[in-house]
Design a protein around this motif. Structure first.
Motif: not given
Length: 243
Positions: A3, A166, A169
């Motif tokens: 990530d 994010n 996500k």
């Protein structure tokens, strides 16, 4: 691929500001190449570059440690010790001792953990386990309590975007967005560009139909660190209810 939370975060903040990499580089006095590498996750920013990027992209100072702890853990050194996930008796006693509306909440969804009696009275239905955005968009009472409802909705969503490395996500935000999408204004406000600044107060309507201006004070306790933050809504000096 690992990530790239921080790179995703900077890219999203840049896009939310309607800036190209070249435009951000010019405003921040950094190279386009450096910004590209930071966004792609191939270069970790220095503390100096972090400060410049946060300042240029108008990331609220109190949100910065939160973002870095999530996206670049260890960059600022080991975090302070953390307390239990739920408020302890001393925490709840401190919250109850506050005369003005106050609550504990968890970012980035602004989910209520605990609230004092003044907060419960002013915001009916905003109880532990309920997120402020869900209450704001889905509870009809919110549109009566919050005098400038649309402005507060924009402020709330702007804060959520700033607090999440994010958004796409984060399962907590996805679940919240799915629930709030029932509101007709949700898609427009969630995807719209927010103003760079907001007034530091909230205009509310009390149960007796008085309008009161409350200043928003938010704290992130760190010694020891809590999993929740404190929001304290303070009446301004000389503030009186107005019919």
């Amino acid at each position: 691929m690992a990530d790239n939370l921080f790179g995703d975060y900077i890219r999203q903040r840049r896009q939310d500001a309607w800036l190209t990499r070249t435009e951000l580089a010019k405003k921040a006095n950094l190279s386009v190449s450096l910004i590209e590498k930071i966004e792609l996750g191939t270069r970790q920013p220095t503390l100096h570059a972090l400060q410049i990027l946060f300042d240029t992209l108008d990331v609220a100072p109190m949100y910065r440690r939160h973002i870095l702890d999530l996206s670049l853990p260890g960059l600022l050194g080991p975090p302070p010790p953390t307390t239990t996930p739920e408020p302890e008796a001393d925490d709840l006693a401190e919250l109850s001792s506050i005369d003005a509306p106050a609550c504990f909440y968890t970012p980035p969804t602004f989910t209520i953990v605990a609230a004092n009696s003044a907060h419960q009275q002013l915001f009916p239905g905003l109880i532990p386990g309920v997120s402020f955005p869900e209450w704001l968009f889905l509870n009809p009472i919110a549109r009566n309590v919050i005098v400038d409802w649309r402005q507060e909705a924009r402020r709330c969503l702007h804060s959520i975007h700033q607090l999440s490395p994010n958004v796409a996500k984060d399962p907590r935000l996805s679940a919240m967005a799915t629930a709030c999408s029932q509101a007709p204004e949700w898609d427009e406000l969630w995807n719209s560009q927010s103003p760079k600044t907001f007034t530091p107060h909230l205009l509310v309507r009390t149960p007796t139909s008085q309008q009161i201006r409350l200043h928003i004070h938010t704290y992130s306790p760190e010694y020891p660190q809590r999993t929740w933050w404190l929001c304290h809504l303070v009446p301004g000096p000389g503030e009186h209810g107005q019919r």
